[in-house]
Design an enzyme around this catalytic site. Sequence first.
Site, mmCIF file in Angstrom:
data_model
loop_
_atom_site.group_PDB
_atom_site.id
_atom_site.type_symbol
_atom_site.label_atom_id
_atom_site.label_comp_id
_atom_site.label_asym_id
_atom_site.label_seq_id
_atom_site.Cartn_x
_atom_site.Cartn_y
_atom_site.Cartn_z
ATOM 1 N N HIS A 1 0.855 -1.254 0.102
ATOM 2 C CA HIS A 1 -0.081 -0.093 0.046
ATOM 3 C C HIS A 1 0.853 1.228 0.021
ATOM 4 C CE1 HIS A 1 0.684 -1.471 4.104
ATOM 5 N NE2 HIS A 1 0.845 -0.260 4.372
ATOM 6 N N CYS B 1 8.094 -0.919 -0.937
ATOM 7 C CA CYS B 1 7.117 -0.758 0.227
ATOM 8 C C CYS B 1 7.697 0.452 0.962
ATOM 9 C CB CYS B 1 7.325 -2.050 0.881
ATOM 10 S SG CYS B 1 9.150 -2.343 1.950
ATOM 11 N N SER C 1 9.462 1.048 3.863
ATOM 12 C CA SER C 1 11.070 1.221 4.041
ATOM 13 C C SER C 1 11.985 0.524 2.931
ATOM 14 C CB SER C 1 11.448 0.685 5.445
ATOM 15 O OG SER C 1 11.276 -0.827 5.475
ATOM 16 N N ASN D 1 12.893 -2.276 3.278
ATOM 17 C CA ASN D 1 13.784 -3.357 3.982
ATOM 18 C C ASN D 1 12.774 -4.625 4.078
ATOM 19 O OD1 ASN D 1 16.149 -2.113 5.179
ATOM 20 N ND2 ASN D 1 14.742 -0.915 6.081
ATOM 21 N N GLY D 2 11.749 -4.645 4.257
ATOM 22 C CA GLY D 2 10.922 -5.944 4.054
ATOM 23 C C GLY D 2 11.018 -6.584 2.824
ATOM 24 N N HIS E 1 28.452 -3.415 -9.543
ATOM 25 C CA HIS E 1 29.336 -4.257 -8.605
ATOM 26 C C HIS E 1 28.524 -5.407 -7.950
ATOM 27 C CE1 HIS E 1 32.232 -0.779 -7.174
ATOM 28 N NE2 HIS E 1 31.876 -0.892 -8.503
ATOM 29 N N ARG F 1 8.530 5.682 1.333
ATOM 30 C CA ARG F 1 8.436 6.807 2.384
ATOM 31 C C ARG F 1 9.818 7.609 2.606
ATOM 32 N NH1 ARG F 1 4.916 2.742 5.679
ATOM 33 N NH2 ARG F 1 2.908 3.146 4.994
ATOM 34 N N ARG G 1 33.637 -11.957 -6.494
ATOM 35 C CA ARG G 1 32.956 -11.846 -5.031
ATOM 36 C C ARG G 1 31.633 -12.223 -5.025
ATOM 37 N NH1 ARG G 1 35.763 -5.963 -5.299
ATOM 38 N NH2 ARG G 1 37.529 -6.251 -4.460
#
EC number: 5.3.1.6
Length: 144
Positions: free
Chosen positions: A9, A65, A67, A69-70, A98, A109, A136
């Site tokens: 949302h 979303c 943040s 992060n989720g 990279h 947000r 890497r």
Amino acid sequence: MTISIGNDHAGTEYKFAIKTLLEEKGITVVNYGTDTNDSADYSDFVHPVADDVENNKSDYGILICGSGNGVAMTANKHQNIRAGLCWNKEIVHLIRSHNDANILCIPARYTALKQAVEMVEVFLNTEFEGGRHKRRIDKIPLSC
């Protein structure tokens, strides 16, 4: 090119702007996100996007979303997914050049809409550099 996109949302407005940009470029967009501002669980749209990228049904994914992060944490649980959380164009450039990121995660947000659209442009136009970066990436285990 095909890109799968998902949003909760917090990212609905961003998703529509990004979807328009991609379609104007002739890119096929597979939409797994919510089309409303009603509360939605991010994992419900992350898994289909990650599955598409993981199984080569889509070239890349974009997740949005509040943040970021989720969606990043959830997507990175999938094998062969390298989802990067970005809040500016410079970081987007680095996750592609990279880290060979295949999913861009945007924190709605914490970024302006114009900035998010610009980040998508950088994501699409940045090539993986390979070389020492490939070495890497090859050290990232598929599972532990």
